[in-house]
Design a protein around this motif. Structure first.
Motif, PDB file in Angstrom:
ATOM      1  N   GLY A 150      10.432  -5.456   5.201  1.00  0.00           N
ATOM      2  CA  GLY A 150      11.061  -4.652   4.063  1.00  0.00           C
ATOM      3  C   GLY A 150      10.238  -4.898   2.720  1.00  0.00           C
ATOM      4  N   LEU A 151       9.565  -5.969   2.864  1.00  0.00           N
ATOM      5  CA  LEU A 151       8.831  -6.294   1.508  1.00  0.00           C
ATOM      6  C   LEU A 151       7.568  -5.656   1.802  1.00  0.00           C
ATOM      7  N   ALA A 152       6.956  -5.845   2.863  1.00  0.00           N
ATOM      8  CA  ALA A 152       5.679  -5.284   2.903  1.00  0.00           C
ATOM      9  C   ALA A 152       5.294  -3.850   3.285  1.00  0.00           C
ATOM     10  N   GLY A 153       6.493  -3.280   4.088  1.00  0.00           N
ATOM     11  CA  GLY A 153       6.463  -2.041   4.274  1.00  0.00           C
ATOM     12  C   GLY A 153       6.386  -1.075   3.254  1.00  0.00           C
ATOM     13  N   PRO A 154       7.486  -0.965   2.352  1.00  0.00           N
ATOM     14  CA  PRO A 154       7.555  -0.129   1.076  1.00  0.00           C
ATOM     15  C   PRO A 154       6.107  -0.161   0.406  1.00  0.00           C
ATOM     16  N   VAL A 155       5.673  -1.304   0.084  1.00  0.00           N
ATOM     17  CA  VAL A 155       4.557  -1.432  -0.917  1.00  0.00           C
ATOM     18  C   VAL A 155       3.338  -0.774  -0.349  1.00  0.00           C
ATOM     19  N   LEU A 156       3.120  -1.021   1.066  1.00  0.00           N
ATOM     20  CA  LEU A 156       2.064  -0.733   2.222  1.00  0.00           C
ATOM     21  C   LEU A 156       2.242   0.853   2.020  1.00  0.00           C
ATOM     22  N   GLY A 157       3.379   1.276   2.347  1.00  0.00           N
ATOM     23  CA  GLY A 157       3.588   2.881   2.226  1.00  0.00           C
ATOM     24  C   GLY A 157       3.309   3.645   1.050  1.00  0.00           C
TER      25      GLY A 157
END
Length: 487
Positions: A150-157
């Motif tokens: 949830g931390l990495a996903g939105p930033v990466l997306g």
């Protein structure tokens, strides 16, 4: 090598693979929500097709769980883990290359089948290798992968969508699963244990699974907005109720004839397992519905853009990651009543954010969101793993762990598919009735009432189990002892 020797020497690398797989599948979910508006525009998907793209994943995930769990109990989990991973990664590639909404729906459905096969093997492996509070800690680490995703996903997306053309960015949301899948496949080949067949006959209650799936599908179809649909919403709702009744009648008949029903007599007769499963169903349905509706509200109504929304999403991800990692301590200290308090606090944070959406200007909503988002992530992390650990320690003798975990996840996913479809249908239907931000605010409020109703059911089930435990003197997770150390 004996099972005890395997547990001592190989538990950690297997848990690492399970956590990595959890991270990959959850990364897919956190990223995919950001891609929805661009996918819709690129493939010219209707509101109905958008609902199906979101919901069929959970239905397929759920349908795969029970047979995959039962088969994993019989023949071992390694082969099924690898098959599921190959499906999940392969159909991620298909989805990334889709040229129509129909192809995206099929790819998402088969992705869900693969993820369901994987997930029940992961939970079965954790239950095979760890006991009592060690199991609670392992499940906490598995849940913390959700916070990290949830931390990495939105930033990466958000970065991908901000830096790529509109027709390319959403495709990369599918394709990002492929390299993760290849790496984990290699590690699983090396480290997952080979298991011989138990020799028991494999059987699945196919009719029961079909009836349950049909009831869920009709409940979801009742939410679609297409006026030209072959079946009306009322017809679909009646069919869903009829399917549920037929499912119950069939299960009783199937069990009397000596078959192994989807929900075995031992599991259905365990109050702790039933109530814990109801908590998971309603809480998961409410949480996933809130996530999807919030994503659409920020991207479509507030026009925040994917990168800004990704940055705003860091707060709930941090809350989830931190609390999940230590949720086993919370479960050991407070038991089921701690979960009751966490659900109540989660609902309070939702009400706080909902009031902000209805009353504040756009800038105020953006400034407010990180606070309730942080609280929602933190309280969510104190619900998922503790509830799962307490529920799966209530298994009667003779019940397969994979089967129990499979039904637990099945109920979550089917409830989630119906909840998301109803929530998104309600949200989009109310928003398009009138134009402008006031209509979007009204639509969000209506969806939030549904979400709070779902969470209220979870709260009631958790409270019921907490009262039962106090009356019967049931011990907490942390007091059960430690069969496999995991510090």
């Amino acid at each position: 090598m004996t099972q005890a020797e395997f547990n001592n020497h190989h538990a950690r690398p297997v848990l690492a693979i399970c956590v990595a797989m959890g991270f990959t599948t959850l990364l897919d979910q956190t990223i995919f929500g950001l891609a929805l508006p661009r996918l819709r525009d690129s493939l010219q998907a209707s509101a109905d097709e958008l609902q199906l793209i979101v919901s069929v994943y959970s239905i397929a995930f759920g349908i795969a769980l029970v047979p995959a769990g039962r088969l994993g109990d019989l023949i071992g989990r390694r082969l099924l883990f690898l098959i599921g991973l190959a499906m999940f990664s392969g159909f991620s590639l298909v989805g990334g290359l889709a040229d129509s909404a129909q192809v995206a729906i099929v790819a998402r459905l088969l992705q869900g089948v693969g993820a369901g096969i994987i997930n029940t093997q992961v939970l079965g492996l954790i239950q095979d290798l760890f006991r009592a509070d060690a199991q609670a800690r392992a499940l906490g680490r598995y849940a913390s992968a959700g916070g990290l995703a949830g931390l990495a996903g939105p930033v990466l997306g958000g970065l991908i969508l901000a830096l790529t053309p509109a027709d390319v960015g959403w495709r990369l949301m599918f394709l990002v699963n492929v390299p993760f899948g290849i790496v984990i496949f290699y590690l699983a080949l090396r480290h997952l244990p080979r298991s011989s067949s138990s020799g028991a006959r494999f059987s699945v209650d196919g009719v029961g699974l079909l009836l349950l799936s049909a009831a869920t599908l009709f409940a979801m179809l009742a939410t679609l907005q297409n006026a030209d649909a072959l079946l009306s919403a009322r017809t679909c709702l009646v069919a869903a109720i009829a399917g549920a009744v037929l499912f119950v009648l069939w299960e009783r008949r199937y069990q009397r004839r000596g078959g192994a029903p989807i929900l075995g007599a031992g599991l259905s007769g365990s109050p702790g397992y039933v109530l814990g499963t109801l908590v998971a169903m309603f809480q998961f349905a409410g949480g996933t519905t809130f996530g999807m509706v919030t994503t659409l509200f920020f991207l479509d109504a507030l026009k925040t853009g994917p990168l800004l929304y990704a940055l705003l999403s860091i707060a709930p991800a941090v809350g989830m990651m931190v609390s999940s990692a230590r949720s086993w301590r919370f479960a050991a200290r407070f038991g089921r009543m701690g979960v009751v308090a966490a659900i109540a606090a989660y609902m309070a944070a939702l009400v706080l954010f909902g009031a902000g959406v209805l009353l504040l200007p756009v800038a105020g909503i953006l400034l407010l969101y990180p606070l309730p988002g942080l609280l929602l992530g933190a309280f969510g992390g104190l619900i998922h793993a503790p509830n799962q650990a307490m529920t799966l320690t209530e298994l009667p003798a003779g019940e397969g762990r994979g089967t129990a975990a499979g039904f637990f996840q099945l109920s979550q996913r089917l409830a989630s598919s119906v909840g998301m479809s109803w929530g998104i249908g309600l949200f989009l239907g109310a928003a398009k009735a009138n134009g402008g931000l006031p209509a979007w605010r009204h639509a969000f409020g209506e969806a939030l009432l549904l979400i709070l109703a779902l969470l209220g059911c979870a709260l009631a089930a958790a409270l019921g189990d907490g009262i039962r435990r106090r009356r019967t003197g049931a011990v907490r997770v942390g007091a059960l002892g430690n069969a496999t150390g995991l510090d």
